[in-house]
Design an enzyme around this catalytic site. Sequence first.
Site, PDB file in Angstrom:
ATOM      1  N   GLY A 194      -2.147   3.685   3.484  1.00  0.00           N
ATOM      2  CA  GLY A 194      -3.199   3.639   2.417  1.00  0.00           C
ATOM      3  C   GLY A 194      -4.371   3.007   3.049  1.00  0.00           C
ATOM      4  CB  THR A 219      -0.899  -0.011   1.277  1.00  0.00           C
ATOM      5  OG1 THR A 219       0.181   0.292   2.377  1.00  0.00           O
ATOM      6  CG2 THR A 219      -1.676  -0.945   1.433  1.00  0.00           C
ATOM      7  CG  ASP A 220       1.799   5.946  -0.826  1.00  0.00           C
ATOM      8  OD1 ASP A 220       2.760   5.721  -0.098  1.00  0.00           O
ATOM      9  OD2 ASP A 220       1.418   6.653  -1.783  1.00  0.00           O
ATOM     10  CE1 TYR A 221       5.519   7.261   5.930  1.00  0.00           C
ATOM     11  CE2 TYR A 221       3.101   7.760   7.108  1.00  0.00           C
ATOM     12  CZ  TYR A 221       4.475   7.859   7.004  1.00  0.00           C
ATOM     13  OH  TYR A 221       5.052   7.915   8.455  1.00  0.00           O
TER      14      TYR A 221
END
Length: 757
Positions: A284, A280-282
Amino acid sequence: MKRRIILLVLCIVSLNSFAQDAKMKTFVDALMKKMTLEEKIGQLNLPGSGDIVTGQAGNSDIAKKIEQGKVGGLFNIKSVAKIKEVQKLAVEKSRLKIPLIFGMDVIHGYETVFPIPLGLSCTWDMDLIKRSARIAAIEASADGINWTFSPMVDIARDPRWGRIAEGSGEDPYLGSQIAKAMVNGYQGSSYAGNTSIMSCVKHYAMYGAAEAGRDYNTTDMSHQRMFNEYLPPYKAAVDAGVGSVMASFNDVDGVPATASKWLMTDVLRKQWGFKGFVVTDYTGINEMIEHGIGDLQTASARALMAGIDMDMVGEGLLTTTQKSLKEGKVTLAQIDAACRRILEAKYKLGLFENPYKYCDENRAKTEVFTAANRKEARATAAQSFVLLKNQNNILPIKKTGTIALIGPLADNKENMPGTWSVAADFSKATSLLTGLKEVAGSQVKILTARGSNLDEDSLFEDRAGMFGKSLHRDSRPAAVILQEALDIAKQSDVIVAALGESAEMSGESSSRSNISIPKAQQDLLKALVQTGKPVVLVLFTGRPLALKWENDHVPAILNVWFGGSEAGYAIADVLFGDVNPSGKLSTTFPQNVGQVPIYYAHKNTGRPLAEGKWFEKFRSNYLDVSNEPVYPFGYGLSYTSFSYSDIKLSNTALKGNQTLTATVSVTNTGSYDGKEVVQLYIRDVVGSVTRPVKELKGFQKIAIKAGETKTVSFSISPNDLKFYNYDLKYDWEAGDFEIMIGTNSKDVKKAKVNWVK
Ligand code: BGC
């Protein structure tokens, strides 16, 4: 015979990789049999590393989790010493001794910083771009890193969006070539040895189409547009063998990408055959609570079910997955699949064989920020600059006389590396003043003054100077700062105005609703132009700016983006003509923000404006501004000039899988040797769906000596004519095609062919 040999080699290669895959499977199967459910879920966890202090990592919170097998990897930790210390905890203190993977945002270089990606894309030089990624991988791997969150391949057509700086611009074809070059550069031909690192293509998907250019905002578009215009660079990275993919923050078609099974499994894995892992992104997953997907447990289960394998920072998977399994909201097979992919990545990197493979202190001392790497970065930066205007050949500047170097960016090191330069040591970057002095030699006198602050508003300036990239605001009254500059301007033969954006005015969470040079600096520029001295605007920016006034009034404009740690030298190289600029824009520069989104590969509408007109009633146009940009995609000048012959075609009536050759002669008609990017565009005149007025389908960057003519040929096959039709079938359609070749997307020679099936 030749074909048989090729087939044999292909057979051996695929047998070999089959055997390697089987070996990996046996290893991972055996390991997973030993793992508890908790340990499996632990592998999916990529926590924030907090402040890991060398010598004290063992006492941190993270340490406890590592020892309990609750961490799969860490990111943005710098130095072999720290990484080694943490890795030791994993392989000595955790039950199964599974090594950690170490990621970092190595976006455009490591300590040797290359131009921001948007600048890099303007080199149109795939070897150069690949080498920049290779050098970044060598430096990062020498310092303990084995995984980079790059390339960022989000197509962006809205310069309000700050993250346009991190990608390769507006075009899917150019973006795809760059995606491939970067993945190959980072990952090398294999992970054998310790200089190749795993690449992570991001942000999947459509992150660059954020509504109103506001970061993290919703995206919504037709599937046809997704497949033809936005998805190709991610696919190109997958085709190039990228090891991992990062999910984007945004909502796509009503579902946050992080929860989109359609994106993460159906398209990515089933359609494109991706075999690596998805992170995932940070935070997310956690952010899906705000998106309105449900609580953390629901959001985490949705992510896992969609095909997410690793959770960056938010620990949603770590804390809720066991419960979700018990409640039947996720399956063991889904947990196993994600865990397996993380273990496979570590296996491929060789971390099970040697967890300290990337922890060689000697390499850290000798392979980072080397003279050779800096030389390469300097040369690369010079290739990324785009000469936007050069009236009366003001540039290059002679190495004699007096130069007045004026502007808030004239003598600032910290901003040169640009946004997302996590590993950079700003104190080692070179300011423009330092670069100019060094390259100028002894015959040039350089006077310097600030002239203005970045912006009138000091609060804005604080926001635009984060992460240690201050512009050291001058507290004197604006009139005093200006007068000082005008005084030195009077004494000069030429004024070099170093203006534009600060590094952090673009990048993450740096969207702007006004894309002009800030007013304080515009006022300065106007006053400098009024002196009547020749003015060269050295423009720093991380996005296309609205430069209508500047283009109308300033005689020379060199767009230098943020050129990296060696920017100061590289700018001087170009200003003095030691390097002839050859960069070409990878995004359109609008006249004003009201024209946004503006991009060359647009559709025609039923009421297109006739060429050469700027307004006609009941046509597709504006009352107050023409449809034209200030600078089109592909545009960029040189100190020399090039002329193009008409296009010669090998054939004008083609059938089936024939190949068409389109040829032009390009002559260097000026007095400098130079490089030109010859661009091929095609228009599919009639289609079952409407097609863009032109699409980039090829380019060649060639060096041509003054007075010399070179012939450039493009081979075109039906493959180049394919697109996703209404049913999302990728195919070409028979009919008429316009072939265009030229120096930018607007200035092209044209020819026509007919192609039947
Ligand atoms: C960014 C990513 C980056 C990640 C890790 C996020 O905020 O969107 O591009 O890789 O942080 O630093």
